[in-house]
Design a protein around this motif. Structure first.
Motif, PDB file in Angstrom:
ATOM      1  N   THR A 183      41.937  58.618 -77.225  1.00  0.00           N
ATOM      2  CA  THR A 183      42.103  58.303 -75.807  1.00  0.00           C
ATOM      3  C   THR A 183      40.803  58.643 -75.108  1.00  0.00           C
ATOM      4  OG1 THR A 183      43.003  60.487 -75.300  1.00  0.00           O
ATOM      5  CG2 THR A 183      44.592  58.755 -75.797  1.00  0.00           C
ATOM      6  N   ARG A 184      40.374  57.741 -74.231  1.00  0.00           N
ATOM      7  CA  ARG A 184      39.128  57.946 -73.508  1.00  0.00           C
ATOM      8  C   ARG A 184      39.272  57.291 -72.148  1.00  0.00           C
ATOM      9  NH1 ARG A 184      34.109  55.458 -76.230  1.00  0.00           N
ATOM     10  NH2 ARG A 184      34.986  56.624 -77.957  1.00  0.00           N
ATOM     11  N   GLU A 185      39.068  58.065 -71.100  1.00  0.00           N
ATOM     12  CA  GLU A 185      39.231  57.585 -69.727  1.00  0.00           C
ATOM     13  C   GLU A 185      40.595  56.916 -69.607  1.00  0.00           C
ATOM     14  OE1 GLU A 185      35.756  55.249 -68.854  1.00  0.00           O
ATOM     15  OE2 GLU A 185      34.430  56.882 -69.456  1.00  0.00           O
ATOM     16  N   SER A 186      40.650  55.633 -69.287  1.00  0.00           N
ATOM     17  CA  SER A 186      41.953  54.977 -69.130  1.00  0.00           C
ATOM     18  C   SER A 186      42.279  54.081 -70.321  1.00  0.00           C
ATOM     19  CB  SER A 186      41.977  54.158 -67.839  1.00  0.00           C
ATOM     20  OG  SER A 186      41.010  53.129 -67.911  1.00  0.00           O
ATOM     21  N   LYS A 187      41.620  54.305 -71.464  1.00  0.00           N
ATOM     22  CA  LYS A 187      41.838  53.466 -72.647  1.00  0.00           C
ATOM     23  C   LYS A 187      42.483  54.269 -73.775  1.00  0.00           C
ATOM     24  CE  LYS A 187      38.057  50.288 -71.787  1.00  0.00           C
ATOM     25  NZ  LYS A 187      36.874  49.647 -72.334  1.00  0.00           N
ATOM     26  N   VAL A 188      43.291  53.564 -74.538  1.00  0.00           N
ATOM     27  CA  VAL A 188      43.937  54.155 -75.712  1.00  0.00           C
ATOM     28  C   VAL A 188      43.564  53.306 -76.914  1.00  0.00           C
ATOM     29  CG1 VAL A 188      46.142  54.716 -76.798  1.00  0.00           C
ATOM     30  CG2 VAL A 188      45.881  54.959 -74.326  1.00  0.00           C
ATOM     31  N   LYS A 189      43.090  53.933 -77.975  1.00  0.00           N
ATOM     32  CA  LYS A 189      42.758  53.219 -79.211  1.00  0.00           C
ATOM     33  C   LYS A 189      43.910  53.438 -80.187  1.00  0.00           C
ATOM     34  CE  LYS A 189      38.921  52.647 -82.441  1.00  0.00           C
ATOM     35  NZ  LYS A 189      37.582  53.154 -82.793  1.00  0.00           N
ATOM     36  N   LEU A 190      44.506  52.323 -80.642  1.00  0.00           N
ATOM     37  CA  LEU A 190      45.650  52.384 -81.537  1.00  0.00           C
ATOM     38  C   LEU A 190      45.274  51.872 -82.911  1.00  0.00           C
ATOM     39  CD1 LEU A 190      48.340  50.817 -79.171  1.00  0.00           C
ATOM     40  CD2 LEU A 190      47.954  53.246 -79.616  1.00  0.00           C
ATOM     41  N   GLY A 191      45.903  52.422 -83.919  1.00  0.00           N
ATOM     42  CA  GLY A 191      45.792  51.903 -85.281  1.00  0.00           C
ATOM     43  C   GLY A 191      47.154  51.365 -85.683  1.00  0.00           C
ATOM     44  N   LEU A 192      47.163  50.196 -86.290  1.00  0.00           N
ATOM     45  CA  LEU A 192      48.427  49.575 -86.697  1.00  0.00           C
ATOM     46  C   LEU A 192      48.416  49.297 -88.193  1.00  0.00           C
ATOM     47  CD1 LEU A 192      47.573  48.219 -83.703  1.00  0.00           C
ATOM     48  CD2 LEU A 192      49.903  47.464 -83.984  1.00  0.00           C
ATOM     49  N   ILE A 193      49.481  49.660 -88.849  1.00  0.00           N
ATOM     50  CA  ILE A 193      49.674  49.335 -90.253  1.00  0.00           C
ATOM     51  C   ILE A 193      50.968  48.538 -90.331  1.00  0.00           C
ATOM     52  CG2 ILE A 193      50.072  50.237 -92.569  1.00  0.00           C
ATOM     53  CD1 ILE A 193      48.619  52.817 -91.644  1.00  0.00           C
ATOM     54  N   ALA A 194      50.860  47.325 -90.872  1.00  0.00           N
ATOM     55  CA  ALA A 194      52.030  46.452 -90.962  1.00  0.00           C
ATOM     56  C   ALA A 194      51.860  45.525 -92.160  1.00  0.00           C
ATOM     57  CB  ALA A 194      52.171  45.636 -89.678  1.00  0.00           C
ATOM     58  N   PRO A 195      52.963  44.992 -92.677  1.00  0.00           N
ATOM     59  CA  PRO A 195      52.860  44.017 -93.763  1.00  0.00           C
ATOM     60  C   PRO A 195      52.009  42.828 -93.344  1.00  0.00           C
ATOM     61  CG  PRO A 195      55.149  44.675 -93.425  1.00  0.00           C
ATOM     62  CD  PRO A 195      54.350  45.249 -92.299  1.00  0.00           C
ATOM     63  N   LYS A 196      51.349  42.202 -94.302  1.00  0.00           N
ATOM     64  CA  LYS A 196      50.451  41.077 -94.008  1.00  0.00           C
ATOM     65  C   LYS A 196      51.172  39.893 -93.380  1.00  0.00           C
ATOM     66  CE  LYS A 196      46.739  42.084 -97.166  1.00  0.00           C
ATOM     67  NZ  LYS A 196      45.727  42.458 -96.224  1.00  0.00           N
ATOM     68  N   ASN A 197      52.469  39.760 -93.632  1.00  0.00           N
ATOM     69  CA  ASN A 197      53.200  38.621 -93.058  1.00  0.00           C
ATOM     70  C   ASN A 197      53.591  38.842 -91.600  1.00  0.00           C
ATOM     71  OD1 ASN A 197      55.121  40.600 -93.756  1.00  0.00           O
ATOM     72  ND2 ASN A 197      56.734  39.077 -93.927  1.00  0.00           N
ATOM     73  N   ILE A 198      53.289  39.993 -91.049  1.00  0.00           N
ATOM     74  CA  ILE A 198      53.565  40.283 -89.641  1.00  0.00           C
ATOM     75  C   ILE A 198      52.326  39.944 -88.827  1.00  0.00           C
ATOM     76  CG2 ILE A 198      54.123  42.084 -87.954  1.00  0.00           C
ATOM     77  CD1 ILE A 198      56.440  41.664 -89.793  1.00  0.00           C
ATOM     78  N   LYS A 199      52.485  39.033 -87.858  1.00  0.00           N
ATOM     79  CA  LYS A 199      51.376  38.674 -86.981  1.00  0.00           C
ATOM     80  C   LYS A 199      51.234  39.735 -85.899  1.00  0.00           C
ATOM     81  CE  LYS A 199      51.254  33.941 -86.586  1.00  0.00           C
ATOM     82  NZ  LYS A 199      51.428  32.676 -85.903  1.00  0.00           N
ATOM     83  N   ILE A 200      50.018  40.195 -85.696  1.00  0.00           N
ATOM     84  CA  ILE A 200      49.751  41.167 -84.628  1.00  0.00           C
ATOM     85  C   ILE A 200      48.683  40.568 -83.725  1.00  0.00           C
ATOM     86  CG2 ILE A 200      48.939  43.486 -84.070  1.00  0.00           C
ATOM     87  CD1 ILE A 200      49.916  44.358 -86.865  1.00  0.00           C
ATOM     88  N   LEU A 201      49.038  40.371 -82.466  1.00  0.00           N
ATOM     89  CA  LEU A 201      48.122  39.776 -81.494  1.00  0.00           C
ATOM     90  C   LEU A 201      48.106  40.621 -80.229  1.00  0.00           C
ATOM     91  CD1 LEU A 201      49.333  36.066 -81.727  1.00  0.00           C
ATOM     92  CD2 LEU A 201      47.250  36.993 -82.721  1.00  0.00           C
ATOM     93  N   ARG A 202      46.958  40.656 -79.565  1.00  0.00           N
ATOM     94  CA  ARG A 202      46.921  41.235 -78.223  1.00  0.00           C
ATOM     95  C   ARG A 202      47.729  40.313 -77.309  1.00  0.00           C
ATOM     96  NH1 ARG A 202      41.407  40.666 -78.998  1.00  0.00           N
ATOM     97  NH2 ARG A 202      41.343  39.521 -77.044  1.00  0.00           N
TER      98      ARG A 202
END
Length: 80
Positions: A25-44
């Motif tokens: 976490t820095r100022e007003s930002k949060v850095k996330l790490g995601l682990i998911a199966p390859k068949n799961i689409k992850i989009l902003r």
């Protein structure tokens, strides 16, 4: 909506196979790490919203094209 509070290096698990961890976490930002199966689409969300907008526009355009094709084919039948 479920609201959670997490500290750096803490995580949440979704459906036994998706892990979301707070990396920094820095100022007003949060850095996330995601682990998911390859068949799961992850989009902003902003990317997802743009895709939906583009898809809706394509459907509208396809509908307009189909209407024009119908009109043109009717005109060519009437000219015959």
């Amino acid at each position: 909506m479920l609201n959670l509070t997490r500290k750096v290096n803490e995580a949440i698990i979704i459906n036994d196979n998706i892990i979301i961890e707070v990396l920094e976490t820095r100022e007003s930002k949060v850095k996330l790490g995601l682990i998911a199966p390859k068949n799961i689409k992850i989009l902003r969300k902003e990317v997802y919203d743009e895709i939906i907008k583009s898809n809706k526009s394509s459907i509208k355009n396809e509908s307009e094209i189909a209407t024009l094709k119908n009109l043109l084919s009717k005109e060519s039948i009437q000219e015959s």
